[in-house]
Enzyme design. Structure first.
Site, PDB file in Angstrom:
ATOM      1  N   HIS A   1      11.545  53.551  26.338  1.00 23.12           N
ATOM      2  CA  HIS A   1      11.548  52.906  27.705  1.00 23.12           C
ATOM      3  C   HIS A   1      12.963  51.866  27.188  1.00 23.12           C
ATOM      4  O   HIS A   1      12.792  50.973  26.384  1.00 23.12           O
ATOM      5  CB  HIS A   1      10.423  52.152  27.746  1.00 23.12           C
TER       6      HIS A   1
ATOM      7  N   HIS B   1      10.972  59.602  24.058  1.00 29.22           N
ATOM      8  CA  HIS B   1      10.157  58.539  24.589  1.00 29.22           C
ATOM      9  C   HIS B   1      10.496  57.309  23.911  1.00 29.22           C
ATOM     10  O   HIS B   1      10.288  56.766  22.907  1.00 29.22           O
ATOM     11  CB  HIS B   1       8.797  58.973  23.982  1.00 29.22           C
TER      12      HIS B   1
ATOM     13  N   HIS C   1       2.529  59.434  30.476  1.00 25.37           N
ATOM     14  CA  HIS C   1       1.735  58.840  29.420  1.00 25.37           C
ATOM     15  C   HIS C   1       0.380  59.306  29.549  1.00 25.37           C
ATOM     16  O   HIS C   1      -0.155  59.114  30.856  1.00 25.37           O
ATOM     17  CB  HIS C   1       1.866  57.434  29.440  1.00 25.37           C
TER      18      HIS C   1
ATOM     19  N   GLU D   1      -3.047  57.788  25.259  1.00 25.34           N
ATOM     20  CA  GLU D   1      -2.648  56.829  24.329  1.00 25.34           C
ATOM     21  C   GLU D   1      -3.880  55.758  24.255  1.00 25.34           C
ATOM     22  O   GLU D   1      -4.520  55.866  22.959  1.00 25.34           O
ATOM     23  CB  GLU D   1      -1.515  55.979  24.973  1.00 25.34           C
TER      24      GLU D   1
ATOM     25  N   ASP E   1       9.358  54.520  21.489  1.00 28.83           N
ATOM     26  CA  ASP E   1       8.507  53.888  22.667  1.00 28.83           C
ATOM     27  C   ASP E   1       9.190  52.347  23.258  1.00 28.83           C
ATOM     28  O   ASP E   1      10.138  52.557  24.002  1.00 28.83           O
ATOM     29  CB  ASP E   1       7.011  53.609  22.157  1.00 28.83           C
ATOM     30  N   ASP E   2       9.136  51.281  22.456  1.00 28.85           N
ATOM     31  CA  ASP E   2       9.616  49.952  22.689  1.00 28.85           C
ATOM     32  C   ASP E   2       9.978  49.600  21.346  1.00 28.85           C
ATOM     33  O   ASP E   2       9.513  48.564  20.965  1.00 28.85           O
ATOM     34  CB  ASP E   2       8.413  49.180  23.459  1.00 28.85           C
TER      35      ASP E   2
END
Ligand code: ADE
Ligand code: ZN
Length: 329
Positions: free
Chosen positions: A12, A10, A191, A194, A272-273
């Site tokens: 991005h 996961h 997703h 969340e 994630d980011d």
């Protein structure tokens, strides 16, 4: 922590764009950013929820214009990931945000997949690329982008996912698009849970045939769902530092990962980011280890769950299991 061989499920790619790199690309492409400097850009990363983050994230994406930009973005991530002990990655990308600016799918997928290939050759990192639909763009837009991806991404896109603003966009809206993706031989992830409720996780499993759930932390609100996820060994790609940054949880010490592990859920740890949330995957492992007092066996369980939940071929999974066993013993 970098010694533990990791699988990241996961992340991005657009979320790995560091401010310094964003400024360099902006200069290369003549695109201005709404910050005076990279330092000021980083200082602006204070989010109140998912939406407040997404606004900043999509804006920064505007510096990505050419195939070379997507190559460089992916390559920078891979080099960083290698230093964290990442051995296999299944990165996401968000084509709609680029297509809307006139960038071609060929440039996006060409640049990303060339870097992933190079990563396999020179860094030993295997990969499977996943294209995400922006749920707030709706099902018709997702259907259009799927058609383009099937044509342009053949052999280079392994699966589809669902991301962006969650609440108000239940997975079921995308059932038909995911059905077509499945028919085209693509894997499916989404997703869910969340910011949205546990029912979105059930919806993603039932209507999208999701093989993994991204985040999924809200599953703990529904004991029947937890039993189902445990029974079916559904991998949940948890992103601890993201959850703190986006106020899904107040403090790392309150993160539900410990309870999820204790419930027998197939959880793994991801970034994630990372350019926005203060750390890459090894930082996320370190953060949960210290805040939740995880022991070395639990770290191995997290790493193993990611191997088992991946879309790597069985032979590659076997190599990864052996690498993990070597450091676990
Ligand atoms: N796009 C990038 N990061 C995301 C996240 N954490 N949730 C939903 N969409 C995203
Ligand atoms: Zn995400």
């Amino acid at each position: 922590m970098a010694r533990v061989p990791k699988v990241e499920l996961h992340v991005h790619l657009e979320g790995t764009l560091e401010p310094e790199h964003a400024f360099a690309l902006g200069q290369r492409n003549g695109v201005a950013l709404p910050y005076a400097s990279a330092g000021q850009m980083r200082d602006a990363y204070r989010f109140s929820d998912l939406r407040s983050f997404l606004d900043v994230y999509y804006r920064a994406c505007s510096v990505l214009a050419t195939e070379r930009d997507f190559f460089d973005l992916t390559w920078a991530y891979l080099e960083r990931a290698a230093s964290d002990g990442v051995r296999h990655v299944e990165p996401f990308f968000d084509p709609q945000t680029h297509l809307a600016r006139g960038v071609s799918m060929k440039a996006v997928v060409g640049g990303i997949s060339a870097a992933l290939e190079e990563g396999r050759g020179s860094l030993g990192i295997s990969s499977r690329l996943i294209m995400c639909f922006l749920r707030d763009e709706g099902a018709a837009s997702a259907a259009e982008v799927l058609d383009v991806a099937i044509e342009v991404g053949r052999g280079r896109i392994a699966g589809v996912g669902l991301d962006s603003a969650e609440v108000g966009f239940p997975p079921g809206l995308f059932a038909e698009v995911f059905r077509r993706a499945r028919t085209a031989g693509l894997h499916r992830v989404a997703h869910a849970g969340e910011e949205g409720p546990a029912s979105y996780i059930t919806d993603a499993l039932d209507t999208l045939g999701a093989e993994r759930i991204d985040h999924g932390v809200r599953c703990l609100d529904d004991p029947d769902l937890v039993r189902r996820l445990v029974r079916d060994r559904v991998c949940l790609t948890v992103c601890p530092k993201s959850n703190v940054s986006l106020r899904v949880v107040d403090r790392m010490e309150d993160h539900p990962l410990r309870r999820m592990l204790d419930a027998g859920l197939a959880v793994c740890v991801n970034s994630d980011d990372p350019a926005y949330f203060g750390g890459y995957v090894a930082d996320n492992y370190r953060a949960v280890c210290s805040a939740l007092d995880l022991d070395p066996d639990e770290v191995v369980t997290l790493a193993r769950n990611a191997i088992e939940g991946s879309f790597a071929e069985e032979a590659r999974k076997e190599e990864l299991r052996r690498e993990l066993a070597a450091v676990a013993s």
